[in-house]
Motif scaffolding. Sequence first.
Motif: not given
Length: 208
Positions: A137-163
């Motif tokens: 599986g592929v995780r597509f990863i996004f990093r926080k650049t701004d926002g609430d302190a409680d918002a996670p630093q990283f989010i990783q999506f997995s939806d069975h797609g690879i493109a």
Amino acid sequence: MPYNLVVVGGSGVVHEGDGHDHSGHAHSHGDPQIYAGYFEDSQIQDRPLSDYAGDWQSVYPYLQDGTLEPVWQHKAEKGTKSVAEIKAEYETGYRTDVERITIEGDAVTFYKDGKPTKGSYVYDGRETLTYKKGNRGVRFIFRKTDGDADAPQFIQFSDHGIAPAKADHYHLYWGDDRAALLEEVTNWPTYYPSSLNAKQIVGEMLAH
């Protein structure tokens, strides 16, 4: 990371949202082999956050209220596990206290007990994971650049797609440690469009 219940170790069942059986299920995902986790590295492409744009609801409440019982029955008929075993695996998998997520532009908002926590995110690359049964599986990863302190630093999506393609549901991992999140394969909070009702979600899952 106040949002995600991270289960360390667990049963050793590698599910990660990509490990379950989707054989023969094409359902707008293109190649069913890719959906099942069998693909070449050359087929993988970076994806934008817009693939996941929209208003999304957690399916955990539907597990809790019994709505998803037909899904466990269906999976038990196709495999070797009992209904109780399957439900237990998904109980751990779906568990989350974030009932809703909205994604618009670079803004991701998490709703916990109706209260929003928001962050801005940029693409931070992708990681390909290999599971115990041999599929990937592929995780597509996004990093926080701004926002609430409680918002996670990283989010990783997995939806069975690879493109690039619009997601029709996804499993989301979030927290402040990018590498540790890649090790999480037993808790995979799962989100479907908020526009779908309980019956429609069951129908989607049975189609898998």
